[in-house]
Design a protein around this motif. Structure first.
Motif, PDB file in Angstrom:
ATOM      1  N   UNK A  35       0.810  -1.225   0.000  1.00  0.00           N
ATOM      2  CA  UNK A  35       0.000   0.000   0.000  1.00  0.00           C
ATOM      3  C   UNK A  35       0.842   1.273   0.000  1.00  0.00           C
ATOM      4  N   UNK A  36       1.986   1.246   0.702  1.00  0.00           N
ATOM      5  CA  UNK A  36       2.758   2.467   0.884  1.00  0.00           C
ATOM      6  C   UNK A  36       4.119   2.380   0.185  1.00  0.00           C
ATOM      7  N   UNK A  37       4.517   3.436  -0.531  1.00  0.00           N
ATOM      8  CA  UNK A  37       5.828   3.423  -1.195  1.00  0.00           C
ATOM      9  C   UNK A  37       6.964   3.515  -0.192  1.00  0.00           C
ATOM     10  N   UNK A  38       8.072   2.852  -0.532  1.00  0.00           N
ATOM     11  CA  UNK A  38       9.301   2.950   0.268  1.00  0.00           C
ATOM     12  C   UNK A  38      10.266   3.858  -0.490  1.00  0.00           C
ATOM     13  N   UNK A  39      10.580   5.013   0.091  1.00  0.00           N
ATOM     14  CA  UNK A  39      11.502   5.938  -0.566  1.00  0.00           C
ATOM     15  C   UNK A  39      12.935   5.645  -0.133  1.00  0.00           C
ATOM     16  N   UNK A  40      13.807   5.494  -1.134  1.00  0.00           N
ATOM     17  CA  UNK A  40      15.207   5.177  -0.875  1.00  0.00           C
ATOM     18  C   UNK A  40      16.083   6.280  -1.449  1.00  0.00           C
ATOM     19  N   UNK A  41      17.391   6.037  -1.432  1.00  0.00           N
ATOM     20  CA  UNK A  41      18.332   7.007  -1.985  1.00  0.00           C
ATOM     21  C   UNK A  41      18.466   6.887  -3.495  1.00  0.00           C
ATOM     22  N   UNK A  42      17.700   5.986  -4.115  1.00  0.00           N
ATOM     23  CA  UNK A  42      17.828   5.769  -5.548  1.00  0.00           C
ATOM     24  C   UNK A  42      17.353   6.990  -6.328  1.00  0.00           C
ATOM     25  N   UNK A  43      17.892   7.144  -7.534  1.00  0.00           N
ATOM     26  CA  UNK A  43      17.522   8.282  -8.372  1.00  0.00           C
ATOM     27  C   UNK A  43      16.461   7.912  -9.396  1.00  0.00           C
ATOM     28  N   UNK A  53       3.409  -2.760   3.476  1.00  0.00           N
ATOM     29  CA  UNK A  53       2.197  -2.544   4.284  1.00  0.00           C
ATOM     30  C   UNK A  53       2.548  -2.132   5.708  1.00  0.00           C
ATOM     31  N   UNK A  54       3.777  -1.652   5.894  1.00  0.00           N
ATOM     32  CA  UNK A  54       4.195  -1.160   7.203  1.00  0.00           C
ATOM     33  C   UNK A  54       3.458   0.142   7.535  1.00  0.00           C
ATOM     34  N   UNK A  55       3.467   0.517   8.806  1.00  0.00           N
ATOM     35  CA  UNK A  55       2.876   1.800   9.189  1.00  0.00           C
ATOM     36  C   UNK A  55       3.723   2.918   8.589  1.00  0.00           C
ATOM     37  N   UNK A  56       3.130   3.860   7.860  1.00  0.00           N
ATOM     38  CA  UNK A  56       3.921   4.916   7.218  1.00  0.00           C
ATOM     39  C   UNK A  56       4.721   5.726   8.236  1.00  0.00           C
ATOM     40  N   UNK A  57       5.946   6.041   7.877  1.00  0.00           N
ATOM     41  CA  UNK A  57       6.766   6.888   8.741  1.00  0.00           C
ATOM     42  C   UNK A  57       6.301   8.337   8.668  1.00  0.00           C
ATOM     43  N   UNK A  58       5.721   8.715   7.507  1.00  0.00           N
ATOM     44  CA  UNK A  58       5.266  10.087   7.312  1.00  0.00           C
ATOM     45  C   UNK A  58       3.907  10.074   6.630  1.00  0.00           C
ATOM     46  N   UNK A  59       3.054  10.963   7.054  1.00  0.00           N
ATOM     47  CA  UNK A  59       1.718  11.072   6.471  1.00  0.00           C
ATOM     48  C   UNK A  59       1.536  12.426   5.810  1.00  0.00           C
ATOM     49  N   UNK A  60       0.750  12.433   4.761  1.00  0.00           N
ATOM     50  CA  UNK A  60       0.478  13.644   3.999  1.00  0.00           C
ATOM     51  C   UNK A  60      -0.858  14.237   4.466  1.00  0.00           C
ATOM     52  N   UNK A  61      -0.887  15.549   4.592  1.00  0.00           N
ATOM     53  CA  UNK A  61      -2.104  16.238   5.008  1.00  0.00           C
ATOM     54  C   UNK A  61      -2.204  17.561   4.269  1.00  0.00           C
ATOM     55  N   UNK A  77      17.115  14.184  -5.605  1.00  0.00           N
ATOM     56  CA  UNK A  77      15.931  14.712  -4.938  1.00  0.00           C
ATOM     57  C   UNK A  77      14.684  14.060  -5.521  1.00  0.00           C
ATOM     58  N   UNK A  78      13.767  13.660  -4.654  1.00  0.00           N
ATOM     59  CA  UNK A  78      12.475  13.160  -5.089  1.00  0.00           C
ATOM     60  C   UNK A  78      11.404  13.762  -4.190  1.00  0.00           C
ATOM     61  N   UNK A  79      10.184  13.767  -4.672  1.00  0.00           N
ATOM     62  CA  UNK A  79       9.096  14.396  -3.921  1.00  0.00           C
ATOM     63  C   UNK A  79       8.029  13.356  -3.597  1.00  0.00           C
ATOM     64  N   UNK A  80       7.679  13.245  -2.309  1.00  0.00           N
ATOM     65  CA  UNK A  80       6.647  12.315  -1.847  1.00  0.00           C
ATOM     66  C   UNK A  80       5.343  13.078  -1.646  1.00  0.00           C
ATOM     67  N   UNK A  81       4.279  12.603  -2.310  1.00  0.00           N
ATOM     68  CA  UNK A  81       2.983  13.280  -2.237  1.00  0.00           C
ATOM     69  C   UNK A  81       1.918  12.446  -1.554  1.00  0.00           C
ATOM     70  N   UNK A  82       2.292  11.221  -1.125  1.00  0.00           N
ATOM     71  CA  UNK A  82       1.359  10.341  -0.431  1.00  0.00           C
ATOM     72  C   UNK A  82       2.053   9.763   0.801  1.00  0.00           C
ATOM     73  N   UNK A  83       1.269   9.218   1.738  1.00  0.00           N
ATOM     74  CA  UNK A  83       1.855   8.598   2.924  1.00  0.00           C
ATOM     75  C   UNK A  83       2.940   7.620   2.494  1.00  0.00           C
ATOM     76  N   UNK A  84       4.073   7.596   3.220  1.00  0.00           N
ATOM     77  CA  UNK A  84       5.191   6.787   2.744  1.00  0.00           C
ATOM     78  C   UNK A  84       6.059   6.264   3.876  1.00  0.00           C
TER      79      UNK A  84
END
Length: 354
Positions: A35-43, A53-61, A77-84
């Motif tokens: 359900x939730x994306x995992x953001x890494x250092x990849x480009x 399906x882990x509990x998101x570390x950050x939530x979007x509001x 640099x990447x931009x997260x727009x959903x819980x991740x």
């Protein structure tokens, strides 16, 4: 051209807050239909290395509509727009009162400063970096200018995309569908060699340096800077493809160069190799980057890379159609460059279409 009333230096720590978490996931934690994306250092792939399906570390509001993800190793640099969720070796940055278009402008400026600052992995160092931004007559950041500039870039990019869409709908384009394609193993076409590597302290960097110094950076064609001649022993032959082992991004090196640690050079086994043909292959190699980053086992790169099978256009005689590949890249370059006014515009466009 970029034109604003004033340009003034601003401290990164005054533009972003760093957010911390104990969560450090990896590709191994990803699951099918997560359900939730995992953001890494990849480009590549927007920095997403998988879903979980882990509990998101950050939530979007509404108050926090997005976060900026910075890769420690890749400097991407990447931009997260959903819980991740997050992997190791990333910084999660919360912009202070900016919208998405202003952030695209700001991080592009920041990227230009990074190659000369080492990894700057510690926030205590990174937060004190100064970047120049356009300001109003009152000395405040000119957000209207930055947003308007991004709007213009988006319009130009939409025009290019509409051009290709129109060509495709009308049976035009570059005859990709009418070509004959055949599978080839990369190892039959290219040879991978380890580079004679030296740390940057071994070189004399200068504005008029004759030789590029290639490193693991994903910016500026992988070139950290230019250096004076050192010796023949460590000089690497140009008209080749260089790759850094951390981000696994491929770049064409036209001239002879020197290289830093954890880099390799790829040489063609065929004769008619040039920058256009190199860029055709590089687009394929970079698309396959996740294959060579699996499990982060760098020592397996050569085996994984040379055993990868790719599809290439061929002539009616069954030979690789290098003429078509070269013509295709020339056409793409011509259309892509049209309407783009500056290097900054190109950099921001890459962020927009990512």
């Amino acid at each position: 051209m970029i034109n604003s009333s004033e340009w003034k230096e601003f401290r990164i720590g005054d533009l972003f807050d760093i957010k911390t978490t104990s969560q450090k996931l990896s590709k191994k934690d990803s699951v099918e239909n997560g359900k939730f994306p995992i953001y890494s250092a990849e480009s590549q792939n927007g920095g997403i290395c998988g879903y979980c399906n882990e509990i998101p570390a950050f939530t979007i509001s509404n108050e926090k509509p997005f976060f900026v993800i910075f890769g420690d190793h890749t400097r991407a640099f990447n931009i997260a727009k959903n819980d991740f969720c997050v992997a190791d070796n990333v910084k999660v940055l919360e912009p202070k009162n900016f919208n998405i278009k202003s952030i695209l402008f700001i991080i592009t400026i920041w990227q230009k400063r990074i190659p000369n600052l080492g990894y700057a992995r510690h926030w205590s160092i990174a937060k004190n970096i100064q970047i120049k931004l356009p300001t109003t007559q009152n000395g405040e950041i000119d957000f209207n200018f930055m947003e308007s500039f991004i709007d213009k870039i988006e319009q130009k990019q939409r025009g290019i995309l509409e051009f290709y869409k129109h060509k495709k709908q009308n049976g035009g384009g570059y005859e990709l569908n009418s070509k004959i394609w055949q599978e080839f193993k990369i190892g039959d076409l290219f040879l991978v060699k380890n580079n004679p590597q030296l740390n940057k302290s071994s070189f004399n960097f200068s504005k008029n340096g004759e030789y590029p110094y290639f490193t693991r950076t994903v910016f500026n064609n992988g070139i950290l800077g230019y250096v004076d001649y050192l010796d023949e022993e460590h000089k690497i032959k140009g008209n080749s493809i260089a790759v850094g082992m951390i981000a696994m991004k491929f770049f064409y090196m036209k001239q002879d160069f020197y290289a830093g640690q954890f880099t390799k050079t790829i040489y063609p086994k065929f004769d008619n190799f040039n920058d256009k043909i190199a860029k055709y292959f590089i687009s394929i190699f970079n698309k396959n980057t996740p294959l060579y980053l699996k499990n982060f086992v760098v020592k397996d790169f050569e085996k994984d890379f040379t055993n990868t099978t790719i599809k290439l256009p061929i002539t009616t005689n069954g030979e690789i159609d290098f003429d078509f590949m070269e013509s295709f890249i020339k056409a793409i370059q011509k259309e892509s460059i049209k309407g783009v006014d500056s290097y900054l515009a190109i950099a921001i466009t890459k962020e927009l279409i990512k």
